[in-house]
Design an enzyme around this catalytic site. Structure first.
Site, PDB file in Angstrom:
ATOM      1  N   ASN A 117      34.402  47.421  34.247  1.00  0.00           N
ATOM      2  CA  ASN A 117      33.730  47.516  32.942  1.00  0.00           C
ATOM      3  C   ASN A 117      33.736  46.160  32.227  1.00  0.00           C
ATOM      4  OD1 ASN A 117      36.390  47.224  32.181  1.00  0.00           O
ATOM      5  ND2 ASN A 117      36.489  49.075  30.925  1.00  0.00           N
ATOM      6  N   ASP A 131      49.047  40.754  31.475  1.00  0.00           N
ATOM      7  CA  ASP A 131      49.211  42.093  30.914  1.00  0.00           C
ATOM      8  C   ASP A 131      50.314  42.873  31.625  1.00  0.00           C
ATOM      9  OD1 ASP A 131      47.792  42.381  33.289  1.00  0.00           O
ATOM     10  OD2 ASP A 131      45.912  42.862  32.287  1.00  0.00           O
ATOM     11  N   GLU A 147      39.464  45.832  26.759  1.00  0.00           N
ATOM     12  CA  GLU A 147      38.439  46.831  27.014  1.00  0.00           C
ATOM     13  C   GLU A 147      37.226  46.581  26.108  1.00  0.00           C
ATOM     14  OE1 GLU A 147      39.075  48.234  29.697  1.00  0.00           O
ATOM     15  OE2 GLU A 147      40.437  49.928  29.575  1.00  0.00           O
ATOM     16  N   HIS A 190      36.207  44.118  31.786  1.00  0.00           N
ATOM     17  CA  HIS A 190      37.390  43.671  31.046  1.00  0.00           C
ATOM     18  C   HIS A 190      38.026  42.460  31.723  1.00  0.00           C
ATOM     19  CE1 HIS A 190      40.211  46.780  33.223  1.00  0.00           C
ATOM     20  NE2 HIS A 190      40.304  45.620  33.840  1.00  0.00           N
TER      21      HIS A 190
HETATM   22  C1  GLP Z   1      43.427  45.334  36.068  1.00  0.00           C
HETATM   23  C2  GLP Z   1      44.008  44.114  35.406  1.00  0.00           C
HETATM   24  C3  GLP Z   1      43.016  42.998  35.392  1.00  0.00           C
HETATM   25  C4  GLP Z   1      42.416  42.844  36.767  1.00  0.00           C
HETATM   26  C5  GLP Z   1      41.648  44.068  37.114  1.00  0.00           C
HETATM   27  C6  GLP Z   1      40.906  43.982  38.457  1.00  0.00           C
HETATM   28  O1  GLP Z   1      42.739  46.137  35.210  1.00  0.00           O
HETATM   29  N1  GLP Z   1      44.436  44.332  34.067  1.00  0.00           N
HETATM   30  O2  GLP Z   1      43.660  41.820  34.994  1.00  0.00           O
HETATM   31  O3  GLP Z   1      41.583  41.730  36.749  1.00  0.00           O
HETATM   32  O4  GLP Z   1      42.596  45.102  37.186  1.00  0.00           O
HETATM   33  O5  GLP Z   1      41.646  44.547  39.485  1.00  0.00           O
HETATM   34  P1  GLP Z   1      41.228  44.561  41.008  1.00  0.00           P
HETATM   35  O6  GLP Z   1      41.376  43.155  41.483  1.00  0.00           O
HETATM   36  O7  GLP Z   1      42.191  45.470  41.689  1.00  0.00           O
HETATM   37  O8  GLP Z   1      39.844  45.015  41.066  1.00  0.00           O
END
Ligand code: GLP
Length: 249
Positions: A139, A64, A146, A141
């Site tokens: 959440n 993403d 989402e 995702h």
């Molecule tokens: C973002 C990314 C996800 C990632 C998530 C978790 O939202 N789009 O791909 O898995 O963050 O992030 P963190 O590892 O900082 O908790």
């Protein structure tokens, strides 16, 4: 679905880095679907010290990237040098000054807004993803899929999405101190499901409710990560968690 519980995030990062390197050394893994986020920083720290030959012919497909409104009012990709850009994250965490060649780094782009699935077709044209290394949102995702049937159906492909207020709060970085962009292009849950192996990584107490829901919640787009328990995905999925993230299991 298998679950690997490690004593700490450090041990978890070791485990995931070794798993990825083991697949790459096997010679049958060339296309990786990869994530950004704090969870992956210690994993990339380990991967970036490997000799250059480890990454011969390896392609890194990110899941993403943020979108922002440009001066003309149209949506575009965030600037690649913006502190919040995931392209910058990958350069800084994995590619810069390392043996990992960024010429094999790919991201979904604004073309996926107009023609959803452009990125999916490129990935398929390169042979598909052998190993997906995925983070997990609070959440539930995956990527930026989402919760909700109307926004992230299980068969979804790469497309434009708006981010929920909770994700924008979760991704806020006080060191950058800028509002998190309101939208992104993300691979779909269907895109992720086409990968031959799915490794989902979550560390820390704040991820324990999401891990609990992923494993025990209803299988429905209301819990995007529950797609890992679809019959076609469950046997190829491994969750790697530390004891804090496993606290509610
Ligand atoms: C973002 C990314 C996800 C990632 C998530 C978790 O939202 N789009 O791909 O898995 O963050 O992030 P963190 O590892 O900082 O908790």
């Amino acid at each position: 679905m298998q679950v690997e519980i490690l004593g700490s995030a450090e041990e978890g990062a070791d485990f995931v880095a070794k798993l990825a390197l083991g697949r790459l050394s096997g010679g049958e893994t060339h296309n990786l679907l990869v994530s950004t986020g704090g969870t992956f920083k210690p994993i990339y720290q380990r991967l970036r010290t490997e000799p250059a030959s480890t990454y011969d012919n390896v392609r890194f497909y990110n899941q993403d990237e943020y979108c922002v409104k440009k001066a003309n009012g149209a949506w575009g990709m965030i600037d690649q040098d913006d502190p919040q850009s995931f392209r910058r994250f990958m350069r800084e965490q994995l590619f810069a000054d390392t043996t990992v060649p960024s010429k094999y780094s790919f991201f979904p782009g604004i073309r996926d807004r107009r023609f959803a699935g452009t990125y999916d077709r490129m990935i398929a044209g390169h042979g598909g993803i052998e190993l997906a290394l995925l983070g997990l949102g609070r959440n539930c995702h995956l990527g930026f899929n989402e919760p909700g049937e109307s926004v992230s159906p299980f068969g979804s492909v790469t497309r434009f999405v708006e981010l929920t207020p909770e994700t924008r709060v979760a991704n806020y970085d006080p060191a950058i101190n800028e509002p998190v962009p309101p939208a992104a292009i993300t691979v779909g849950l269907g895109t992720i499901g086409l990968s031959r192996e799915l490794v989902v990584v979550a560390f820390g107490e704040h991820k324990s409710p999401a891990i609990q829901e992923t494993i025990w919640g209803e299988v429905s787009p209301a819990i995007p990560s529950s797609m890992l328990r679809l019959p076609e995905n469950i046997g190829k999925t491994l969750l790697v968690v530390d004891e804090a993230a496993a606290a509610e299991l």
